[in-house]
Enzyme design. Structure first.
Site, PDB file in Angstrom:
ATOM      1  N   HIS A  32      33.587  33.834  38.125  1.00 42.97           N
ATOM      2  CA  HIS A  32      32.594  33.517  37.109  1.00 42.97           C
ATOM      3  C   HIS A  32      31.967  34.819  36.637  1.00 42.97           C
ATOM      4  O   HIS A  32      31.796  35.744  37.425  1.00 42.97           O
ATOM      5  CB  HIS A  32      31.513  32.604  37.711  1.00 42.97           C
ATOM      6  CG  HIS A  32      30.749  31.861  36.683  1.00 42.97           C
ATOM      7  ND1 HIS A  32      29.679  32.414  36.011  1.00 42.97           N
ATOM      8  CD2 HIS A  32      30.913  30.603  36.183  1.00 42.97           C
ATOM      9  CE1 HIS A  32      29.213  31.523  35.148  1.00 42.97           C
ATOM     10  NE2 HIS A  32      29.934  30.425  35.224  1.00 42.97           N
ATOM     11  N   ASP A  45      34.289  24.090  38.060  1.00 44.31           N
ATOM     12  CA  ASP A  45      35.517  23.373  37.746  1.00 44.31           C
ATOM     13  C   ASP A  45      36.378  23.065  38.960  1.00 44.31           C
ATOM     14  O   ASP A  45      37.263  22.202  38.884  1.00 44.31           O
ATOM     15  CB  ASP A  45      36.349  24.182  36.730  1.00 44.31           C
ATOM     16  CG  ASP A  45      35.739  24.128  35.345  1.00 44.31           C
ATOM     17  OD1 ASP A  45      35.219  23.057  34.993  1.00 44.31           O
ATOM     18  OD2 ASP A  45      35.761  25.144  34.634  1.00 44.31           O
TER      19      ASP A  45
HETATM   20  N1  ACO Z   1      41.623  34.328  40.480  1.00 38.67           N
HETATM   21  C1  ACO Z   1      42.082  35.567  40.768  1.00 38.67           C
HETATM   22  N2  ACO Z   1      41.489  36.687  40.312  1.00 38.67           N
HETATM   23  C2  ACO Z   1      40.419  36.549  39.529  1.00 38.67           C
HETATM   24  C3  ACO Z   1      39.889  35.298  39.202  1.00 38.67           C
HETATM   25  C4  ACO Z   1      40.531  34.165  39.700  1.00 38.67           C
HETATM   26  N3  ACO Z   1      40.115  32.936  39.402  1.00 38.67           N
HETATM   27  N4  ACO Z   1      38.814  35.466  38.409  1.00 38.67           N
HETATM   28  C5  ACO Z   1      38.675  36.775  38.244  1.00 38.67           C
HETATM   29  N5  ACO Z   1      39.640  37.442  38.918  1.00 38.67           N
HETATM   30  C6  ACO Z   1      39.849  38.900  38.961  1.00 38.67           C
HETATM   31  C7  ACO Z   1      40.532  39.323  37.659  1.00 38.67           C
HETATM   32  O1  ACO Z   1      41.934  39.273  37.747  1.00 38.67           O
HETATM   33  C8  ACO Z   1      40.000  40.718  37.498  1.00 38.67           C
HETATM   34  O2  ACO Z   1      40.737  41.553  38.374  1.00 38.67           O
HETATM   35  P1  ACO Z   1      41.061  43.087  37.988  1.00 38.67           P
HETATM   36  O3  ACO Z   1      39.732  43.772  37.900  1.00 38.67           O
HETATM   37  O4  ACO Z   1      41.888  43.560  39.134  1.00 38.67           O
HETATM   38  O5  ACO Z   1      41.782  43.067  36.665  1.00 38.67           O
HETATM   39  C9  ACO Z   1      38.573  40.626  38.027  1.00 38.67           C
HETATM   40  O6  ACO Z   1      38.577  39.527  38.950  1.00 38.67           O
HETATM   41  C10 ACO Z   1      37.551  40.365  36.934  1.00 38.67           C
HETATM   42  O7  ACO Z   1      37.996  39.210  36.222  1.00 38.67           O
HETATM   43  P2  ACO Z   1      37.654  38.986  34.685  1.00 38.67           P
HETATM   44  O8  ACO Z   1      38.537  37.902  34.167  1.00 38.67           O
HETATM   45  O9  ACO Z   1      37.637  40.281  33.949  1.00 38.67           O
HETATM   46  O10 ACO Z   1      36.162  38.475  34.828  1.00 38.67           O
HETATM   47  P3  ACO Z   1      35.319  37.797  33.680  1.00 38.67           P
HETATM   48  O11 ACO Z   1      33.901  37.898  34.083  1.00 38.67           O
HETATM   49  O12 ACO Z   1      35.703  38.299  32.351  1.00 38.67           O
HETATM   50  O13 ACO Z   1      35.861  36.290  33.727  1.00 38.67           O
HETATM   51  C11 ACO Z   1      36.351  34.122  34.364  1.00 38.67           C
HETATM   52  C12 ACO Z   1      35.305  35.237  34.374  1.00 38.67           C
HETATM   53  C13 ACO Z   1      36.978  34.033  32.981  1.00 38.67           C
HETATM   54  C14 ACO Z   1      35.682  32.812  34.667  1.00 38.67           C
HETATM   55  C15 ACO Z   1      37.448  34.439  35.421  1.00 38.67           C
HETATM   56  O14 ACO Z   1      36.877  34.480  36.702  1.00 38.67           O
HETATM   57  C16 ACO Z   1      38.590  33.443  35.376  1.00 38.67           C
HETATM   58  O15 ACO Z   1      39.480  33.579  34.521  1.00 38.67           O
HETATM   59  N6  ACO Z   1      38.576  32.405  36.275  1.00 38.67           N
HETATM   60  C17 ACO Z   1      39.615  31.392  36.256  1.00 38.67           C
HETATM   61  C18 ACO Z   1      39.317  30.386  35.152  1.00 38.67           C
HETATM   62  C19 ACO Z   1      38.131  29.524  35.491  1.00 38.67           C
HETATM   63  O16 ACO Z   1      38.004  28.978  36.571  1.00 38.67           O
HETATM   64  N7  ACO Z   1      37.259  29.378  34.487  1.00 38.67           N
HETATM   65  C20 ACO Z   1      36.082  28.510  34.596  1.00 38.67           C
HETATM   66  C21 ACO Z   1      34.839  29.325  34.680  1.00 38.67           C
HETATM   67  S1  ACO Z   1      33.414  28.304  34.866  1.00 38.67           S
HETATM   68  C22 ACO Z   1      33.204  27.645  33.329  1.00 38.67           C
HETATM   69  O17 ACO Z   1      33.414  28.251  32.329  1.00 38.67           O
HETATM   70  C23 ACO Z   1      32.795  26.307  33.247  1.00 38.67           C
END
Ligand code: ACO
Length: 379
Positions: free
Chosen positions: A262, A316
């Protein structure tokens, strides 16, 4: 010629609006609606009371709640011709596309869709929130070849939706579980879809347009669409014994695990904690214990592998099991999120209108300058 400024990619860390609706402490995993802890609301409140709280910044007394409930119930009915209209939609359309289209279409049966004064905007919010469950239920029945079940104004928001969807009396347990889901998803700071709603209304557009845009934002798999992604993942894992290799494979391939991570929370999302208890109970009661066990095992592995990077379950993750056990089809999970979040989005739209300034950030231009125009024949 160009000046460079720092870019906050994804607007990470940027404070773009004030709100009195919800507060998130992402480090300690705290969420409050108008100062009240989310766990207290999910244990004691109802969705209707929660929406009143969000819109009025205080809990209602008994007569205020009753008046609000009646107002919402009076809005359950679909506008004339809408059932027939839904009957013409392609049966293989995705419910989120349907909901987005139909919320937009509701503007056409509003004699004054552009009226943005607070009273009018709130009346539109009640109208849309009141009938949105019927839009989803009617479409789901249409695609299953079933007759529309008219809304029942004697029922609560949660009970009415399940009744319209299934055409039968839902159990009290299912109604309460669904109501809790609605409370937990109602508002969450300046998340992507709420921001989208506020950006749209900041042009002084209209409530329908702002909510339509918010629904479009919510369906993305990085946002509310992740609950469907979680269910796909659970379906892909044959048994609890396969969870370890499945999740480790994803981590090694640097694939994201849906329902984790998140932007704001670097601890377990408190809504995930509430939904976890709900999911466990419902899974046991409905003979889906394996689904909960798989989820719980995924959480343990993710804790071991990625918690040190602040990646924990978000709202989620356990909502997928919860919605499945309530009997909802997978592609209705994100629409359920939207039904609840209509409450939060509407509150933010009204909040934005009350102290509006057009959202208009800048982009850093990184292209060329002074490029001569090449005539067509020379390209
Ligand atoms: N699984 C594995 N690795 C993850 C996950 C995950 N669920 N979430 C983040 N990371 C890692 C990324 O790969 C990234 O790694 P890196 O630095 O080595 O490239 C790092 O953590 C940062 O991730 P970002 O996507 O840049 O973080 P951001 O704050 O932009 O995104 C997000 C947050 C989009 C929610 C992300 O955690 C994600 O894609 N999660 C999976 C989708 C999800 O569950 N979304 C629902 C969110 S809650 C809602 O909106 C209701």
């Amino acid at each position: 010629m160009s000046t460079t400024s720092t870019i906050a990619k994804g607007l990470d860390g940027i404070v773009a609006a004030e709100t009195e609706m919800s507060y998130i402490d992402g480090i300690n995993g705290i969420l409050e609606y108008v100062g009240i802890r989310i766990g207290d609301l999910s244990s004691n409140s109802t969705f209707e009371e929660t929406v009143f709280l969000l819109w009025n910044r205080r809990l209602p007394n008994a007569s205020e709640l009753s008046a609000f409930v009646n107002e919402l119930r009076a809005a359950y009915a679909l506008p004339e011709g809408m059932v027939e209209r839904i009957g013409q939609l392609p049966k293989d359309a995705l419910p989120m596309h349907v909901l987005r289209t139909l919320v937009s279409e509701l503007a056409l049966s509003d004699p004054n869709p552009n009226d943005n004064n607070t009273k009018a905007a709130q009346a539109k919010a009640v109208r849309i929130l009141g009938c949105a469950p019927a839009l989803v239920a009617c479409f789901d029945r249409h695609r299953r070849g079933l007759e529309f079940v008219a809304p029942d104004p004697q029922r609560s928001f949660a009970s009415n939706f399940l009744y319209m969807l299934n055409g039968s009396d839902p159990t009290e347990t299912m109604v309460r579980a669904f109501d809790i889901c609605m409370i937990l998803h109602a508002d969450h700071g300046l998340n992507n879809s709420t921001f989208a709603a506020r950006v749209i209304i900041s042009t002084l557009s209209d409530v329908y347009s702002a909510l339509t845009g918010a629904i479009g934002s919510l369906r993305g798999p990085l946002h509310g669409g992740a609950n469907e992604g979680v269910m796909h993942m659970l379906n892909e894992i044959p048994s609890v014994d396969d969870v370890e290799s499945y999740i480790m494979g994803k981590i090694q391939r640097k694939e994201k695990i849906m329902g984790f991570g998140h932007r704001i929370y670097k601890a377990k999302d408190p809504r995930a904690t509430d939904l976890q208890s709900l999911a466990r109970k419902l899974a046991e009661d409905t003979g889906n214990a394996d689904l909960y066990e798989k989820s719980s095992r995924i959480e343990q592995i993710m804790e071991r592998e990625l918690a040190h990077r602040g990646i924990y379950p978000n709202v989620d993750f356990y909502s997928a099991t919860t919605y499945f056990c309530i009997g909802l089809k997978l592609d209705l999970f994100t629409p359920m999120f939207a039904l609840s979040r209509l409450g939060g989005w509407s509150g933010h739209i009204i909040e934005q209108l009350s102290d509006n300034r057009l959202f208009r950030p800048k982009a850093q231009y990184v292209g060329p300058h002074d490029v001569p125009y090449t005539p067509m024949d020379n390209r």
